[in-house]
Design an enzyme around this catalytic site. Structure first.
Site, PDB file in Angstrom:
ATOM      1  N   HIS A 126      -2.148  -3.141 -55.695  1.00  0.00           N
ATOM      2  CA  HIS A 126      -2.523  -3.949 -56.857  1.00  0.00           C
ATOM      3  C   HIS A 126      -4.040  -3.888 -56.935  1.00  0.00           C
ATOM      4  O   HIS A 126      -4.701  -3.465 -55.985  1.00  0.00           O
ATOM      5  CB  HIS A 126      -2.049  -5.409 -56.695  1.00  0.00           C
ATOM      6  CG  HIS A 126      -2.715  -6.087 -55.553  1.00  0.00           C
ATOM      7  ND1 HIS A 126      -2.304  -5.906 -54.268  1.00  0.00           N
ATOM      8  CD2 HIS A 126      -3.793  -6.896 -55.493  1.00  0.00           C
ATOM      9  CE1 HIS A 126      -3.089  -6.594 -53.452  1.00  0.00           C
ATOM     10  NE2 HIS A 126      -4.013  -7.200 -54.166  1.00  0.00           N
ATOM     11  N   GLU A 182     -13.709 -11.699 -55.709  1.00  0.00           N
ATOM     12  CA  GLU A 182     -12.471 -10.924 -55.805  1.00  0.00           C
ATOM     13  C   GLU A 182     -11.631 -11.398 -56.983  1.00  0.00           C
ATOM     14  O   GLU A 182     -10.932 -10.611 -57.630  1.00  0.00           O
ATOM     15  CB  GLU A 182     -11.667 -11.043 -54.510  1.00  0.00           C
ATOM     16  CG  GLU A 182     -10.487 -10.089 -54.444  1.00  0.00           C
ATOM     17  CD  GLU A 182      -9.767 -10.165 -53.104  1.00  0.00           C
ATOM     18  OE1 GLU A 182      -9.804  -9.189 -52.368  1.00  0.00           O
ATOM     19  OE2 GLU A 182      -9.185 -11.233 -52.803  1.00  0.00           O
ATOM     20  N   HIS A 184      -6.049  -2.262 -53.661  1.00  0.00           N
ATOM     21  CA  HIS A 184      -5.923  -2.370 -52.210  1.00  0.00           C
ATOM     22  C   HIS A 184      -4.543  -2.907 -51.841  1.00  0.00           C
ATOM     23  O   HIS A 184      -3.740  -3.274 -52.695  1.00  0.00           O
ATOM     24  CB  HIS A 184      -7.034  -3.237 -51.592  1.00  0.00           C
ATOM     25  CG  HIS A 184      -6.882  -4.717 -51.775  1.00  0.00           C
ATOM     26  ND1 HIS A 184      -7.660  -5.635 -51.104  1.00  0.00           N
ATOM     27  CD2 HIS A 184      -6.052  -5.457 -52.547  1.00  0.00           C
ATOM     28  CE1 HIS A 184      -7.307  -6.856 -51.450  1.00  0.00           C
ATOM     29  NE2 HIS A 184      -6.343  -6.775 -52.322  1.00  0.00           N
ATOM     30  N   CYS A 220      -1.122 -10.000 -51.865  1.00  0.00           N
ATOM     31  CA  CYS A 220      -2.028  -8.898 -51.522  1.00  0.00           C
ATOM     32  C   CYS A 220      -1.377  -7.903 -50.566  1.00  0.00           C
ATOM     33  O   CYS A 220      -1.959  -6.861 -50.261  1.00  0.00           O
ATOM     34  CB  CYS A 220      -3.346  -9.420 -50.964  1.00  0.00           C
ATOM     35  SG  CYS A 220      -4.532  -9.865 -52.256  1.00  0.00           S
ATOM     36  N   HIS A 274      -8.029  -5.531 -58.200  1.00  0.00           N
ATOM     37  CA  HIS A 274      -8.862  -6.695 -58.500  1.00  0.00           C
ATOM     38  C   HIS A 274     -10.059  -6.224 -59.326  1.00  0.00           C
ATOM     39  O   HIS A 274     -10.508  -5.086 -59.183  1.00  0.00           O
ATOM     40  CB  HIS A 274      -9.384  -7.356 -57.226  1.00  0.00           C
ATOM     41  CG  HIS A 274      -8.315  -8.008 -56.403  1.00  0.00           C
ATOM     42  ND1 HIS A 274      -7.749  -9.227 -56.730  1.00  0.00           N
ATOM     43  CD2 HIS A 274      -7.686  -7.605 -55.276  1.00  0.00           C
ATOM     44  CE1 HIS A 274      -6.840  -9.547 -55.826  1.00  0.00           C
ATOM     45  NE2 HIS A 274      -6.772  -8.582 -54.926  1.00  0.00           N
ATOM     46  N   ASP A 307     -15.412   2.238 -57.248  1.00  0.00           N
ATOM     47  CA  ASP A 307     -14.916   1.865 -58.575  1.00  0.00           C
ATOM     48  C   ASP A 307     -13.703   2.726 -58.959  1.00  0.00           C
ATOM     49  O   ASP A 307     -13.746   3.956 -58.869  1.00  0.00           O
ATOM     50  CB  ASP A 307     -16.021   2.044 -59.617  1.00  0.00           C
ATOM     51  CG  ASP A 307     -15.623   1.480 -60.971  1.00  0.00           C
ATOM     52  OD1 ASP A 307     -14.864   0.488 -61.015  1.00  0.00           O
ATOM     53  OD2 ASP A 307     -16.084   2.038 -61.991  1.00  0.00           O
ATOM     54  N   HIS A 308     -12.627   2.050 -59.360  1.00  0.00           N
ATOM     55  CA  HIS A 308     -11.356   2.709 -59.710  1.00  0.00           C
ATOM     56  C   HIS A 308     -10.769   3.506 -58.543  1.00  0.00           C
ATOM     57  O   HIS A 308     -10.104   4.522 -58.747  1.00  0.00           O
ATOM     58  CB  HIS A 308     -11.503   3.590 -60.958  1.00  0.00           C
ATOM     59  CG  HIS A 308     -11.615   2.788 -62.229  1.00  0.00           C
ATOM     60  ND1 HIS A 308     -12.736   2.081 -62.561  1.00  0.00           N
ATOM     61  CD2 HIS A 308     -10.733   2.570 -63.222  1.00  0.00           C
ATOM     62  CE1 HIS A 308     -12.546   1.474 -63.709  1.00  0.00           C
ATOM     63  NE2 HIS A 308     -11.328   1.744 -64.141  1.00  0.00           N
TER      64      HIS A 308
HETATM   65 NI    NI Z   1      -5.482  -8.399 -53.319  1.00  0.00          NI
END
Ligand code: NI
Length: 135
Positions: A39, A124, A14, A33, A41, A79-80
């Site tokens: 990047h 997270e 995200h 972020c 998580h 997911d992914h």
């Molecule tokens: Ni983040």
């Protein structure tokens, strides 16, 4: 009343930012972020259902069914994936862990065959998580 929790895991990318803010302000508010090149998580998702155990099975509901519903409604969509771009139910929503937990609640609410959805707990990072109880 018994509370039953199923844990699932997913990875997602995200970026937290506001398009009409300067890079400096995005960096100031969202920190790492707001990295322009995304990047990821490693999210841990805990879905808690409340109810009374069935007399015959002793279960509130079959956890295999709960796991399947979480995967079908939530995990396979995120997911992914890139939460900003790839995920239909996150379009137009800032992909913070708070907003993601609310969106996950909305995906699951009404889909649980027995018992009632009680809590979405979403990690997270190892040290940051949110809990959402539907309001
Ligand atoms: Ni983040």
């Amino acid at each position: 009343m018994v509370y039953l929790t199923r844990k699932e895991h997913f990875n997602a990318a995200h970026r937290l930012y506001k398009a009409d803010w300067s890079d400096e302000k995005n960096e100031e508010v969202f920190g790492k972020c707001s990295n322009k090149n995304w990047h990821g998580h490693n999210y841990d998702l805990y879905v808690t259902v409340k109810g009374e155990p069935n007399e015959d099975t002793g279960f509130i509901l079959n956890v295999k069914d709960l796991s399947r519903i979480i995967r079908e409604q939530v995990v396979r969509h995120i997911d992914h994936k890139n939460l900003n771009i790839d995920v239909e139910f996150m379009q137009g929503i800032q992909p913070s862990v708070e907003n993601l937990a609310i969106a996950i609640w909305k995906r699951l609410d009404g889909k649980i065959p027995a018992g009632r959805l009680h809590c979405i707990k979403l990690y997270e990072t190892e040290s940051i998580y949110v809990e959402y109880y539907g309001n």
